[in-house]
Scaffold this motif. Structure first.
Motif, PDB file in Angstrom:
ATOM      1  N   THR A   1       0.847  -1.179   0.000  1.00  0.00           N
ATOM      2  CA  THR A   1       0.000   0.000   0.000  1.00  0.00           C
ATOM      3  C   THR A   1       0.890   1.239   0.000  1.00  0.00           C
ATOM      4  O   THR A   1       1.854   1.325   0.746  1.00  0.00           O
TER       5      THR A   1
ATOM      6  N   SER B   1       1.258   4.592   1.244  1.00  0.00           N
ATOM      7  CA  SER B   1       0.573   5.233   2.370  1.00  0.00           C
ATOM      8  C   SER B   1       1.027   6.659   2.654  1.00  0.00           C
ATOM      9  O   SER B   1       0.478   7.297   3.531  1.00  0.00           O
TER      10      SER B   1
ATOM     11  N   PHE C   1     -13.073   3.109  -4.930  1.00  0.00           N
ATOM     12  CA  PHE C   1     -12.717   3.512  -3.576  1.00  0.00           C
ATOM     13  C   PHE C   1     -13.919   3.320  -2.661  1.00  0.00           C
ATOM     14  O   PHE C   1     -15.069   3.454  -3.085  1.00  0.00           O
ATOM     15  N   ASP C   2     -13.648   2.951  -1.431  1.00  0.00           N
ATOM     16  CA  ASP C   2     -14.660   2.801  -0.384  1.00  0.00           C
ATOM     17  C   ASP C   2     -15.861   1.961  -0.799  1.00  0.00           C
ATOM     18  O   ASP C   2     -16.994   2.267  -0.441  1.00  0.00           O
TER      19      ASP C   2
ATOM     20  N   SER D   1      -8.352  10.285   5.082  1.00  0.00           N
ATOM     21  CA  SER D   1      -7.692   9.593   3.975  1.00  0.00           C
ATOM     22  C   SER D   1      -8.712   8.795   3.180  1.00  0.00           C
ATOM     23  O   SER D   1      -9.830   8.546   3.641  1.00  0.00           O
TER      24      SER D   1
ATOM     25  N   SER E   1      -8.763   5.239   0.454  1.00  0.00           N
ATOM     26  CA  SER E   1      -8.022   4.126  -0.137  1.00  0.00           C
ATOM     27  C   SER E   1      -8.638   3.781  -1.480  1.00  0.00           C
ATOM     28  O   SER E   1      -9.840   3.499  -1.561  1.00  0.00           O
TER      29      SER E   1
ATOM     30  N   SER F   1      -8.664   1.194  -4.532  1.00  0.00           N
ATOM     31  CA  SER F   1      -8.302  -0.185  -4.871  1.00  0.00           C
ATOM     32  C   SER F   1      -7.920  -0.288  -6.339  1.00  0.00           C
ATOM     33  O   SER F   1      -8.649   0.206  -7.209  1.00  0.00           O
TER      34      SER F   1
ATOM     35  N   THR G   1      -3.393  -1.057  -2.973  1.00  0.00           N
ATOM     36  CA  THR G   1      -4.224   0.094  -2.657  1.00  0.00           C
ATOM     37  C   THR G   1      -3.378   1.359  -2.655  1.00  0.00           C
ATOM     38  O   THR G   1      -2.285   1.373  -2.110  1.00  0.00           O
TER      39      THR G   1
ATOM     40  N   LYS H   1      -3.287   4.745  -1.015  1.00  0.00           N
ATOM     41  CA  LYS H   1      -3.877   5.464   0.112  1.00  0.00           C
ATOM     42  C   LYS H   1      -3.433   6.918   0.040  1.00  0.00           C
ATOM     43  O   LYS H   1      -2.251   7.212   0.101  1.00  0.00           O
TER      44      LYS H   1
ATOM     45  N   LYS I   1      -3.680  10.606   1.703  1.00  0.00           N
ATOM     46  CA  LYS I   1      -3.966  11.260   2.973  1.00  0.00           C
ATOM     47  C   LYS I   1      -4.086  12.766   2.784  1.00  0.00           C
ATOM     48  O   LYS I   1      -3.365  13.360   1.989  1.00  0.00           O
TER      49      LYS I   1
END
Length: 177
Positions: A4, A6, A37-38, A94, A96, A98, A166, A168, A170
């Motif tokens: 990921t 991050s 996402f989500d 944040s 994420s 995919s 993923t 991510k 932020k």
């Protein structure tokens, strides 16, 4: 699968651009992408063309090499994520995203895929018919690149592809929200 990502900040950025690239090793032909996402709408081949106003798929590129683009409206995504979280403090906010892909038309379905992420502080998103670009950008884009070996193959719509990890992103509380 790559790790990921991050440490990508979206503070002060207006657009994000994901580029899935192939043809840089192995016999891979006609990569198809799946991005979401989500748990929201998936965009890519055999999926939706967009999850407006957040994610936009540039279109299906067929051949032994190429790029498929997903544009991300970071400014509207920030506002959406803030509303969804209900948080007063956006320092730890944040999202994420995919990433997955697969080969559609291969006798030998394997090859390297490079995923590139660029974030732009300004400019306008332009649909070039088969890909997106950001024009009028001030300054250099922030860029991250990862390589992944893909072996999944399918010609079925709805296929989920091989996970690539993923991204991510932020929001670190700086810049315009």
């Amino acid at each position: 699968m790559f790790q990921t990502i991050s440490d990508v900040s979206w503070a002060g950025y207006k657009w994000g651009l994901l580029k899935y690239k192939w043809g840089h090793g192995g016999p891979g032909w006609d990569l198809d992408t799946v991005t979401s996402f989500d748990g929201r709408t998936q965009v890519g081949w055999g999926k939706a063309n967009d999850d407006a106003p957040f994610l936009f798929w540039g279109g299906d590129i067929v051949g032994p090499s190429g790029e498929e683009h997903i544009a991300i409206n970071l400014k509207l995504l920030r506002k959406y994520m803030r509303q969804q979280s209900g948080a007063e403090d956006t320092k730890d906010l944040s999202v994420s995203i995919s990433l997955a892909s697969f080969w559609w038309n291969n006798a030998e379905p394997y090859g390297d895929v490079i995923v590139e992420y660029e974030a732009y502080k300004g400019g306008d998103l332009v649909n070039r018919g088969d890909h997106y670009s950001v024009v009028g950008t001030k300054g250099e884009p922030k860029k991250i690149e990862k390589n992944q070996y893909i072996t999944a193959q399918s010609k079925e719509e709805g296929f989920q592809g091989q996970s690539m990890g993923t991204l991510k992103i932020k929001y670190n509380g700086e810049g315009e929200f």
